[in-house]
Design a protein around this motif. Sequence first.
Motif, PDB file in Angstrom:
ATOM      1  N   LYS A   1      -9.011 -16.622   3.262  1.00 28.88           N
ATOM      2  CA  LYS A   1      -8.116 -16.248   4.352  1.00 28.88           C
ATOM      3  C   LYS A   1      -6.978 -17.247   4.535  1.00 28.88           C
ATOM      4  CE  LYS A   1      -9.554 -14.672   8.278  1.00 28.88           C
ATOM      5  NZ  LYS A   1      -8.803 -13.390   8.395  1.00 28.88           N
TER       6      LYS A   1
ATOM      7  N   ASN B   1      -7.665 -10.329   5.964  1.00 31.15           N
ATOM      8  CA  ASN B   1      -6.246 -10.641   5.828  1.00 31.15           C
ATOM      9  C   ASN B   1      -6.068 -12.154   5.776  1.00 31.15           C
ATOM     10  OD1 ASN B   1      -6.959 -10.030   8.864  1.00 31.15           O
ATOM     11  ND2 ASN B   1      -5.336 -11.579   8.909  1.00 31.15           N
ATOM     12  N   LYS B   2      -4.928 -12.579   5.274  1.00 28.95           N
ATOM     13  CA  LYS B   2      -4.583 -13.996   5.318  1.00 28.95           C
ATOM     14  C   LYS B   2      -4.270 -14.398   6.756  1.00 28.95           C
ATOM     15  CE  LYS B   2      -4.375 -15.241   0.855  1.00 28.95           C
ATOM     16  NZ  LYS B   2      -5.194 -16.355   0.291  1.00 28.95           N
TER      17      LYS B   2
ATOM     18  N   GLY C   1      -2.423 -15.338   9.855  1.00 32.41           N
ATOM     19  CA  GLY C   1      -1.037 -15.090  10.242  1.00 32.41           C
ATOM     20  C   GLY C   1      -0.483 -13.760   9.777  1.00 32.41           C
ATOM     21  N   GLN C   2      -1.241 -13.029   8.953  1.00 32.54           N
ATOM     22  CA  GLN C   2      -0.802 -11.731   8.462  1.00 32.54           C
ATOM     23  C   GLN C   2      -1.519 -10.623   9.242  1.00 32.54           C
ATOM     24  OE1 GLN C   2       1.648 -11.317   6.035  1.00 32.54           O
ATOM     25  NE2 GLN C   2       1.836 -13.517   6.401  1.00 32.54           N
ATOM     26  N   PRO C   3      -0.976  -9.407   9.231  1.00 32.34           N
ATOM     27  CA  PRO C   3      -1.628  -8.316   9.965  1.00 32.34           C
ATOM     28  C   PRO C   3      -2.976  -7.956   9.352  1.00 32.34           C
ATOM     29  CG  PRO C   3       0.233  -7.496   8.675  1.00 32.34           C
ATOM     30  CD  PRO C   3       0.304  -8.983   8.618  1.00 32.34           C
TER      31      PRO C   3
ATOM     32  N   ALA D   1      -5.878  -5.883   7.734  1.00 33.74           N
ATOM     33  CA  ALA D   1      -5.822  -4.795   6.755  1.00 33.74           C
ATOM     34  C   ALA D   1      -6.473  -3.541   7.323  1.00 33.74           C
ATOM     35  CB  ALA D   1      -6.525  -5.224   5.474  1.00 33.74           C
TER      36      ALA D   1
ATOM     37  N   GLU E   1      -4.785  -2.545   1.204  1.00 34.98           N
ATOM     38  CA  GLU E   1      -3.983  -3.541   1.923  1.00 34.98           C
ATOM     39  C   GLU E   1      -4.651  -4.913   1.859  1.00 34.98           C
ATOM     40  OE1 GLU E   1      -3.093  -2.487   5.955  1.00 34.98           O
ATOM     41  OE2 GLU E   1      -2.173  -0.576   5.405  1.00 34.98           O
TER      42      GLU E   1
ATOM     43  N   ASP F   1      -4.071  -6.482  -1.524  1.00 33.45           N
ATOM     44  CA  ASP F   1      -2.708  -7.009  -1.658  1.00 33.45           C
ATOM     45  C   ASP F   1      -2.615  -8.431  -1.106  1.00 33.45           C
ATOM     46  OD1 ASP F   1      -1.870  -4.668  -2.825  1.00 33.45           O
ATOM     47  OD2 ASP F   1      -0.999  -3.826  -0.993  1.00 33.45           O
ATOM     48  N   GLN F   2      -3.393  -8.724  -0.054  1.00 38.12           N
ATOM     49  CA  GLN F   2      -3.352 -10.051   0.569  1.00 38.12           C
ATOM     50  C   GLN F   2      -4.321 -11.039  -0.066  1.00 38.12           C
ATOM     51  OE1 GLN F   2      -3.045 -10.489   4.847  1.00 38.12           O
ATOM     52  NE2 GLN F   2      -2.766  -8.290   5.110  1.00 38.12           N
TER      53      GLN F   2
END
Length: 214
Positions: free
Chosen positions: A55, A142-143, A145-147, A149, A154, A157-158
């Motif tokens: 993450k 998700n990473k 700070g990212q939205p 998934a 999705e 992709d992260q």
Amino acid sequence: MLYDCRSPADRDRGIAAAIEAVKNGELVVLPTDTVYGIGADAFTPYAVKALADAKGGARQAPPVLIGSRHTLDGLVFSLPRSARELVEAFWPGALTIVVEHSPSLAWDLGDSSGTVAVRMPLHPVALEVLRETGPMAVASANKVGQPAALTAEEARDQLGYGVRAYLEAGPAPDPVPSTIVDLTGEVPRVLRQGAVSLEKLRDVVPDILDERGV
């Protein structure tokens, strides 16, 4: 590998691959009734660390997802009556409870001060995996700070190749985060308002406090 669990054959292969990956200390992405989660065996410290690294260095202790209400009794030293009432009313579902975990548990989820956030998700794919793997440390896929998934694609992709198996079940049907209730104090208190409203919680436990302590 990404497995499309909307196809019966791919679903069976994907669930088997995810169970094997978790038991081998690897990471998986799976659907829940809120958003997609990245998960690892809760009792394998290097897997929990790998989850945080995937993450992007998440420091918070991840919640633990379980596949059965009965599993909760093995994780906690004693369960308050209010916790049992909330679990009976809202599990499986979008309610996370924070309780004191048993001091004898051989796990290291990070700095959790002897407590654990636990949830039983209302999603057939997640439950099928969890019933075979046992408790999993699961954070949003998700990473930092990212939205969050809303599909396994999705998430891929992260998170890329750090995850062994991605279980795709289509877009998250209701991507509202779970409600979190702290049950470690004298009076239950909402830490985060989410999918389960305060009104519904108070129908079950009338003295529960909101985030402001009211």
